[in-house]
Motif scaffolding. Structure first.
Motif, PDB file in Angstrom:
ATOM      1  N   ILE A   1      16.491 141.559 116.852  1.00 42.25           N
ATOM      2  CA  ILE A   1      16.634 142.533 117.939  1.00 42.25           C
ATOM      3  C   ILE A   1      15.265 143.082 118.338  1.00 42.25           C
ATOM      4  O   ILE A   1      14.920 143.134 119.522  1.00 42.25           O
ATOM      5  N   VAL A   2      14.468 143.475 117.341  1.00 48.85           N
ATOM      6  CA  VAL A   2      13.132 144.029 117.636  1.00 48.85           C
ATOM      7  C   VAL A   2      12.269 142.999 118.357  1.00 48.85           C
ATOM      8  O   VAL A   2      11.682 143.289 119.398  1.00 48.85           O
ATOM      9  N   PHE A   3      12.182 141.788 117.806  1.00 51.04           N
ATOM     10  CA  PHE A   3      11.358 140.759 118.435  1.00 51.04           C
ATOM     11  C   PHE A   3      11.915 140.353 119.789  1.00 51.04           C
ATOM     12  O   PHE A   3      11.158 140.077 120.716  1.00 51.04           O
ATOM     13  N   GLY A   4      13.229 140.325 119.915  1.00 55.07           N
ATOM     14  CA  GLY A   4      13.845 139.994 121.196  1.00 55.07           C
ATOM     15  C   GLY A   4      13.472 140.997 122.269  1.00 55.07           C
ATOM     16  O   GLY A   4      13.152 140.623 123.407  1.00 55.07           O
ATOM     17  N   VAL A   5      13.484 142.275 121.921  1.00 53.77           N
ATOM     18  CA  VAL A   5      13.098 143.316 122.878  1.00 53.77           C
ATOM     19  C   VAL A   5      11.617 143.193 123.230  1.00 53.77           C
ATOM     20  O   VAL A   5      11.231 143.338 124.394  1.00 53.77           O
TER      21      VAL A   5
ATOM     22  N   ILE B   1       2.739 148.899 116.589  1.00 53.97           N
ATOM     23  CA  ILE B   1       4.026 148.640 117.243  1.00 53.97           C
ATOM     24  C   ILE B   1       5.061 148.202 116.218  1.00 53.97           C
ATOM     25  O   ILE B   1       6.195 148.695 116.209  1.00 53.97           O
ATOM     26  N   MET B   2       4.685 147.301 115.323  1.00 57.13           N
ATOM     27  CA  MET B   2       5.615 146.835 114.289  1.00 57.13           C
ATOM     28  C   MET B   2       5.987 147.968 113.335  1.00 57.13           C
ATOM     29  O   MET B   2       7.143 148.090 112.930  1.00 57.13           O
ATOM     30  N   ALA B   3       5.028 148.807 112.965  1.00 55.63           N
ATOM     31  CA  ALA B   3       5.312 149.922 112.060  1.00 55.63           C
ATOM     32  C   ALA B   3       6.332 150.871 112.691  1.00 55.63           C
ATOM     33  O   ALA B   3       7.298 151.283 112.034  1.00 55.63           O
ATOM     34  N   VAL B   4       6.135 151.202 113.954  1.00 48.73           N
ATOM     35  CA  VAL B   4       7.083 152.087 114.644  1.00 48.73           C
ATOM     36  C   VAL B   4       8.461 151.426 114.739  1.00 48.73           C
ATOM     37  O   VAL B   4       9.482 152.062 114.535  1.00 48.73           O
ATOM     38  N   ALA B   5       8.472 150.121 115.004  1.00 47.26           N
ATOM     39  CA  ALA B   5       9.744 149.396 115.105  1.00 47.26           C
ATOM     40  C   ALA B   5      10.466 149.327 113.766  1.00 47.26           C
ATOM     41  O   ALA B   5      11.699 149.244 113.730  1.00 47.26           O
TER      42      ALA B   5
ATOM     43  N   ALA C   1      20.644 138.775 105.993  1.00 44.78           N
ATOM     44  CA  ALA C   1      21.273 138.784 107.323  1.00 44.78           C
ATOM     45  C   ALA C   1      20.968 140.090 108.049  1.00 44.78           C
ATOM     46  O   ALA C   1      20.678 140.088 109.250  1.00 44.78           O
ATOM     47  N   THR C   2      21.010 141.201 107.329  1.00 42.06           N
ATOM     48  CA  THR C   2      20.709 142.503 107.925  1.00 42.06           C
ATOM     49  C   THR C   2      19.261 142.548 108.403  1.00 42.06           C
ATOM     50  O   THR C   2      18.981 142.975 109.531  1.00 42.06           O
ATOM     51  N   ILE C   3      18.347 142.107 107.554  1.00 46.23           N
ATOM     52  CA  ILE C   3      16.936 142.098 107.926  1.00 46.23           C
ATOM     53  C   ILE C   3      16.718 141.180 109.121  1.00 46.23           C
ATOM     54  O   ILE C   3      16.029 141.533 110.082  1.00 46.23           O
ATOM     55  N   PHE C   4      17.321 139.979 109.072  1.00 46.98           N
ATOM     56  CA  PHE C   4      17.178 139.007 110.155  1.00 46.98           C
ATOM     57  C   PHE C   4      17.673 139.580 111.479  1.00 46.98           C
ATOM     58  O   PHE C   4      16.962 139.503 112.488  1.00 46.98           O
ATOM     59  N   VAL C   5      18.861 140.160 111.498  1.00 47.93           N
ATOM     60  CA  VAL C   5      19.419 140.694 112.743  1.00 47.93           C
ATOM     61  C   VAL C   5      18.535 141.815 113.284  1.00 47.93           C
ATOM     62  O   VAL C   5      18.246 141.873 114.483  1.00 47.93           O
ATOM     63  N   TYR C   6      18.076 142.692 112.401  1.00 45.61           N
ATOM     64  CA  TYR C   6      17.214 143.788 112.844  1.00 45.61           C
ATOM     65  C   TYR C   6      15.929 143.239 113.464  1.00 45.61           C
ATOM     66  O   TYR C   6      15.527 143.643 114.563  1.00 45.61           O
TER      67      TYR C   6
END
Length: 177
Positions: A24-28, A133-137, A16-21
């Motif tokens: 949020i990242v993909f949503g942004v 971009i993914m690494a920074v996120a 759940a923690t990984i999913f929410v994170y």
């Protein structure tokens, strides 16, 4: 049975923690893409991408996190495991996304060449840019995981939420933040 239930509960919290994170990242990122495209008069409202891919890639991350390479980084500054994990997981997520899209394309009857997604607009440059971009996120995610491991999850949570600094202990184990 109680032990199995506790283990299942901990794994559900982790995914759940990984999913929410990731959501949020993909949503942004999707929000940014829609903003950029709207400047050119292109309507883009595919927010389901963030939700679906977050769920799929959270499962990939959960499995990959179980392959612990932590002893290699013992005694080194935290920046090393944070940076290596962020880059490694970014490459893993980009590859998992490419495989997922390719399989979906093949399932829908497209050829292999037509099924391979054009990540970041296509080509090596696009692939590298999206991976960066993914690494920074992912840096904040792994920074919190490593700080939670070193400080203890409860102490890190207290520092982040209440500002209270409790006694220095790592009694919560290496489960991360």
């Amino acid at each position: 049975m109680r032990r199995i239930g506790q283990r299942l509960y901990e794994e559900l919290k982790r995914i759940a923690t990984i999913f929410v994170y990731l959501w949020i990242v993909f949503g942004v990122l999707v929000l940014h893409e829609s903003l950029v495209l709207s400047r050119h008069g292109i309507n883009y409202d595919f927010y389901g991408f963030a939700f679906i891919n977050s769920w799929i890639l959270a499962k990939v991350m959960l499995i990959a996190e179980s392959l612990d390479v932590r002893p290699r980084w013992q005694g080194r500054p935290l920046i090393y495991p944070i940076a290596v994990r962020a880059v490694g997981f970014a490459m893993l997520l980009v590859c998992a996304y490419a495989i997922e899209e390719t399989v979906i394309g093949l399932w829908r009857g497209r050829t292999l060449a037509a099924s391979v997604p054009a990540i970041g607009g296509g080509g090596l440059r696009g692939l590298v840019v999206i991976t960066v971009i993914m690494a920074v996120a992912l840096v904040p995610y792994f920074a919190f995981r490593e700080l939670g491991r070193v400080l203890g999850r409860d102490r890190l949570r207290a520092l982040m939420v209440t500002g209270a600094v409790g006694p220095s202990s790592n009694s919560t184990g290496s489960g991360g933040a």
